[in-house]
Motif scaffolding. Structure first.
Motif, PDB file in Angstrom:
ATOM      1  N   GLU A   1       0.835  -1.207   0.000  1.00 34.38           N
ATOM      2  CA  GLU A   1       0.000   0.000   0.000  1.00 34.38           C
ATOM      3  C   GLU A   1       0.869   1.256   0.000  1.00 34.38           C
ATOM      4  O   GLU A   1       0.575   2.222  -0.702  1.00 34.38           O
ATOM      5  CB  GLU A   1      -0.923   0.027   1.224  1.00 34.38           C
ATOM      6  N   ALA A   2       1.932   1.229   0.794  1.00 34.77           N
ATOM      7  CA  ALA A   2       2.826   2.384   0.869  1.00 34.77           C
ATOM      8  C   ALA A   2       3.534   2.604  -0.464  1.00 34.77           C
ATOM      9  O   ALA A   2       3.615   3.738  -0.949  1.00 34.77           O
ATOM     10  CB  ALA A   2       3.844   2.189   1.994  1.00 34.77           C
ATOM     11  N   ILE A   3       4.032   1.530  -1.061  1.00 34.37           N
ATOM     12  CA  ILE A   3       4.749   1.647  -2.335  1.00 34.37           C
ATOM     13  C   ILE A   3       3.809   2.134  -3.428  1.00 34.37           C
ATOM     14  O   ILE A   3       4.143   3.061  -4.179  1.00 34.37           O
ATOM     15  CB  ILE A   3       5.410   0.308  -2.713  1.00 34.37           C
ATOM     16  N   LEU A   4       2.633   1.511  -3.529  1.00 39.17           N
ATOM     17  CA  LEU A   4       1.663   1.933  -4.561  1.00 39.17           C
ATOM     18  C   LEU A   4       1.187   3.358  -4.327  1.00 39.17           C
ATOM     19  O   LEU A   4       1.119   4.163  -5.262  1.00 39.17           O
ATOM     20  CB  LEU A   4       0.469   0.978  -4.609  1.00 39.17           C
ATOM     21  N   GLY A   5       0.867   3.677  -3.085  1.00 36.23           N
ATOM     22  CA  GLY A   5       0.395   5.030  -2.773  1.00 36.23           C
ATOM     23  C   GLY A   5       1.440   6.081  -3.088  1.00 36.23           C
ATOM     24  O   GLY A   5       1.164   7.095  -3.737  1.00 36.23           O
ATOM     25  N   ALA A   6       2.677   5.836  -2.639  1.00 36.60           N
ATOM     26  CA  ALA A   6       3.756   6.798  -2.868  1.00 36.60           C
ATOM     27  C   ALA A   6       4.081   6.907  -4.352  1.00 36.60           C
ATOM     28  O   ALA A   6       4.225   8.014  -4.890  1.00 36.60           O
ATOM     29  CB  ALA A   6       4.998   6.381  -2.085  1.00 36.60           C
TER      30      ALA A   6
ATOM     31  N   PRO B   1      11.807  11.692   7.729  1.00 35.40           N
ATOM     32  CA  PRO B   1      11.314  11.735   6.344  1.00 35.40           C
ATOM     33  C   PRO B   1      11.434  13.110   5.691  1.00 35.40           C
ATOM     34  O   PRO B   1      11.585  13.191   4.474  1.00 35.40           O
ATOM     35  CB  PRO B   1       9.859  11.292   6.464  1.00 35.40           C
ATOM     36  N   TRP B   2      11.418  14.175   6.488  1.00 41.65           N
ATOM     37  CA  TRP B   2      11.506  15.525   5.919  1.00 41.65           C
ATOM     38  C   TRP B   2      12.903  15.820   5.378  1.00 41.65           C
ATOM     39  O   TRP B   2      13.086  16.728   4.570  1.00 41.65           O
ATOM     40  CB  TRP B   2      11.105  16.579   6.963  1.00 41.65           C
ATOM     41  N   ILE B   3      13.880  15.051   5.804  1.00 37.32           N
ATOM     42  CA  ILE B   3      15.248  15.183   5.295  1.00 37.32           C
ATOM     43  C   ILE B   3      15.523  14.100   4.246  1.00 37.32           C
ATOM     44  O   ILE B   3      16.051  14.375   3.171  1.00 37.32           O
ATOM     45  CB  ILE B   3      16.276  15.097   6.443  1.00 37.32           C
TER      46      ILE B   3
ATOM     47  N   GLY C   1      15.214  12.595  -3.436  1.00 38.95           N
ATOM     48  CA  GLY C   1      14.778  13.288  -4.645  1.00 38.95           C
ATOM     49  C   GLY C   1      15.926  13.999  -5.347  1.00 38.95           C
ATOM     50  O   GLY C   1      15.990  14.020  -6.579  1.00 38.95           O
ATOM     51  N   PHE C   2      16.834  14.573  -4.583  1.00 37.55           N
ATOM     52  CA  PHE C   2      18.010  15.243  -5.141  1.00 37.55           C
ATOM     53  C   PHE C   2      18.847  14.231  -5.933  1.00 37.55           C
ATOM     54  O   PHE C   2      19.242  14.486  -7.069  1.00 37.55           O
ATOM     55  CB  PHE C   2      18.819  15.869  -4.007  1.00 37.55           C
ATOM     56  N   GLY C   3      19.098  13.075  -5.346  1.00 34.98           N
ATOM     57  CA  GLY C   3      19.844  12.027  -6.040  1.00 34.98           C
ATOM     58  C   GLY C   3      19.084  11.484  -7.239  1.00 34.98           C
ATOM     59  O   GLY C   3      19.671  11.207  -8.297  1.00 34.98           O
ATOM     60  N   PHE C   4      17.780  11.364  -7.105  1.00 36.40           N
ATOM     61  CA  PHE C   4      16.935  10.849  -8.189  1.00 36.40           C
ATOM     62  C   PHE C   4      16.954  11.805  -9.380  1.00 36.40           C
ATOM     63  O   PHE C   4      16.948  11.372 -10.541  1.00 36.40           O
ATOM     64  CB  PHE C   4      15.513  10.636  -7.665  1.00 36.40           C
ATOM     65  N   TYR C   5      17.002  13.106  -9.114  1.00 35.04           N
ATOM     66  CA  TYR C   5      17.114  14.109 -10.179  1.00 35.04           C
ATOM     67  C   TYR C   5      18.346  13.826 -11.040  1.00 35.04           C
ATOM     68  O   TYR C   5      18.273  13.791 -12.269  1.00 35.04           O
ATOM     69  CB  TYR C   5      17.205  15.516  -9.571  1.00 35.04           C
ATOM     70  N   PHE C   6      19.495  13.628 -10.396  1.00 38.20           N
ATOM     71  CA  PHE C   6      20.732  13.371 -11.136  1.00 38.20           C
ATOM     72  C   PHE C   6      20.694  12.019 -11.843  1.00 38.20           C
ATOM     73  O   PHE C   6      21.135  11.903 -12.983  1.00 38.20           O
ATOM     74  CB  PHE C   6      21.949  13.492 -10.224  1.00 38.20           C
TER      75      PHE C   6
ATOM     76  N   VAL D   1      10.593  17.525  -3.767  1.00 39.22           N
ATOM     77  CA  VAL D   1       9.356  17.710  -3.002  1.00 39.22           C
ATOM     78  C   VAL D   1       8.239  16.792  -3.509  1.00 39.22           C
ATOM     79  O   VAL D   1       7.687  15.991  -2.752  1.00 39.22           O
ATOM     80  CB  VAL D   1       8.906  19.190  -3.031  1.00 39.22           C
ATOM     81  N   LEU D   2       7.903  16.910  -4.776  1.00 41.86           N
ATOM     82  CA  LEU D   2       6.766  16.145  -5.286  1.00 41.86           C
ATOM     83  C   LEU D   2       7.041  14.642  -5.301  1.00 41.86           C
ATOM     84  O   LEU D   2       6.129  13.846  -5.055  1.00 41.86           O
ATOM     85  CB  LEU D   2       6.395  16.621  -6.691  1.00 41.86           C
ATOM     86  N   VAL D   3       8.281  14.256  -5.574  1.00 42.91           N
ATOM     87  CA  VAL D   3       8.630  12.829  -5.609  1.00 42.91           C
ATOM     88  C   VAL D   3       9.223  12.387  -4.263  1.00 42.91           C
ATOM     89  O   VAL D   3       8.635  11.558  -3.564  1.00 42.91           O
ATOM     90  CB  VAL D   3       9.599  12.514  -6.771  1.00 42.91           C
ATOM     91  N   GLY D   4      10.367  12.933  -3.898  1.00 44.97           N
ATOM     92  CA  GLY D   4      11.059  12.473  -2.691  1.00 44.97           C
ATOM     93  C   GLY D   4      10.250  12.609  -1.420  1.00 44.97           C
ATOM     94  O   GLY D   4      10.171  11.671  -0.616  1.00 44.97           O
ATOM     95  N   LEU D   5       9.631  13.759  -1.222  1.00 45.76           N
ATOM     96  CA  LEU D   5       8.852  13.964  -0.004  1.00 45.76           C
ATOM     97  C   LEU D   5       7.593  13.104  -0.006  1.00 45.76           C
ATOM     98  O   LEU D   5       7.207  12.573   1.043  1.00 45.76           O
ATOM     99  CB  LEU D   5       8.519  15.450   0.162  1.00 45.76           C
TER     100      LEU D   5
END
Length: 166
Positions: free
Chosen positions: A17-22, A101-103, A109-114, A146-150
């Motif tokens: 549920e967490a994986i699908l929801g996120a 989670p806020w960090i 997300g920063f790493g995912f961008y690259f 924010v939209l992905v990582g957070l």
């Protein structure tokens, strides 16, 4: 049952549920950004989704109409579900990700961008280069952090730990 236990029970998700929801939330939020930004410049949403499909099909994606737009949305969603799964698995090995989670989310997300802009897209058939200029870079950083990582971190941190009762 105490109020704290009730709140805790309500907020605990099964891992799937967490994986699908996120993953699904991040997919919708992340693709909405270019659809809105480019839509303001007159570019239709279909073309944005075809640009995602161009990673698989190259320039032929832009001649495929709605079918390649659907393929683009499916590919985008699959990437986000894969990234959410990766985040979940990493958070099980590094519990600090769930405690902060806020960090952890924005850092992921920063790493995912690259990863996406400097590895995945260049290796795909898409004829796109990494973003350049302050607005595209900051906009994509915002989206990934924010939209992905957070989204990943706030939802996945609520997943039940392995061995927890159902």
């Amino acid at each position: 049952m105490t109020a704290h236990a009730e709140t805790r029970a309500r907020r605990t998700l099964r891992p799937i549920e967490a994986i699908l929801g996120a993953g699904l939330l991040a997919a919708v939020l992340d693709i909405s950004n270019p659809i809105i930004i480019w839509g303001l410049k007159g570019v239709p949403a279909e073309r944005i989704l075809q640009s995602v499909a161009s990673g698989l099909l190259g320039k032929a994606a832009f001649a495929g109409g709605a079918a390649t737009a659907v393929l683009g949305m499916a590919a985008h969603t699959l990437i986000m579900l894969g990234a959410a799964t990766f985040y979940y698995l990493a958070s099980r090995r590094l519990p600090v990700m769930n405690r902060h989670p806020w960090i952890a989310g924005p850092a992921f997300g920063f790493g995912f961008y690259f990863f996406m802009n400097y590895l995945v897209v260049p290796l795909s058939l898409a004829a796109m280069k990494p973003p350049h200029g302050w607005f595209p870079v900051l906009n994509q950083m915002f989206c990934h952090m924010v939209l992905v990582g957070l989204s990943f971190s706030l939802i996945i941190s609520q997943a039940r730990k392995p061995g927890d009762p159902a």
